[in-house]
Design an enzyme around this catalytic site. Sequence first.
Site, PDB file in Angstrom:
ATOM      1  N   GLU A 126       0.673  -1.153   0.043  1.00  0.00           N
ATOM      2  CA  GLU A 126       0.029   0.000   0.087  1.00  0.00           C
ATOM      3  C   GLU A 126       0.797   1.426   0.055  1.00  0.00           C
ATOM      4  OE1 GLU A 126      -2.704   0.527   3.124  1.00  0.00           O
ATOM      5  OE2 GLU A 126      -2.219   2.635   3.277  1.00  0.00           O
ATOM      6  N   ASN A 224      -1.991  -4.950   9.686  1.00  0.00           N
ATOM      7  CA  ASN A 224      -2.951  -4.635  10.748  1.00  0.00           C
ATOM      8  C   ASN A 224      -3.158  -5.658  11.780  1.00  0.00           C
ATOM      9  OD1 ASN A 224      -5.727  -6.166  10.450  1.00  0.00           O
ATOM     10  ND2 ASN A 224      -4.808  -5.871   8.220  1.00  0.00           N
TER      11      ASN A 224
END
Length: 285
Positions: A126, A224
Amino acid sequence: MPVQIEKASELGFCFGVRRAIRIIEKAAGKQERITTLGPIVHNRLVVARLAEKGIRVVNGLDELQDETVAITSHGISPELSAQLQSRQLHIIDTTCPIVRSAQKAAKKLAQAGFGVVIFGEANHPEVKGLLGWAGDNAMATLDGEEMIHFNLSRRLGILSQTTQSRTQFAEFVDRVIGIVFPHVQELRVINTLCEETQKRQRAALELAEKSDLVIVVGGRNSANTQHLAEVCSPLVETHPIEAATEIDESWISGKRHIGITAGASTPDEAIQEVTLKLQSLADNA
Ligand code: SF4
């Protein structure tokens, strides 16, 4: 007293991951041969399940053989997008809408003449994509001190990898202000954090506060999931695992309240297997 096993109020697949998998499975259902550029999500179980449907993973353009290529939920840079288009491939874009917003924010800052600093892991897909949108004067770092290597312009924009923690982003911004003032005249901070991630982190924190053991389920390369473990570990014994088979019986000994949380790329089946295994160990303890 029986051992209590409690799941976090928010855990597992986020809407961005569910959406990406739905898009790619729908395409596979039309019997297209599909290649994803990197794993569609950072979870081996999900990647294996998709492989059974003929969806394969490559790590670079030179490995592409199929005519249909899927961009993952992490998104890609404009340069990579242009390269894909020049090869006249059929492109399936599963970029998460929240990542897309972060890309737009990076592009807007670059177009307005801002240098851009991204709070994130420079090697994460990302962040690599975001750097592409942020123009030539951009860097990604988790450490404010690295800012001394940055070619500072008078205008500086700061944004974050979507899955970072709010507290750590705020501390980073604070550190950067201490380093770049007074050289920088205008500082713009864009909140590109993903609320889905924040909800999971808050729920994990609440669970950690009342548990004496927390199991975090998710891929080892999932950013995450790692953050969930970081949130819990200062408060309670915490074990990150990918699958139920990794649970060590000794962890359960003497525990009264066991919490379970899971990253945004962890499938429901993995969470269920872990819950059942813990329950069975607790019943036999
Ligand atoms: S964690 Fe947030 S940014 Fe990442 S895919 Fe899920 S919804 Fe999108």
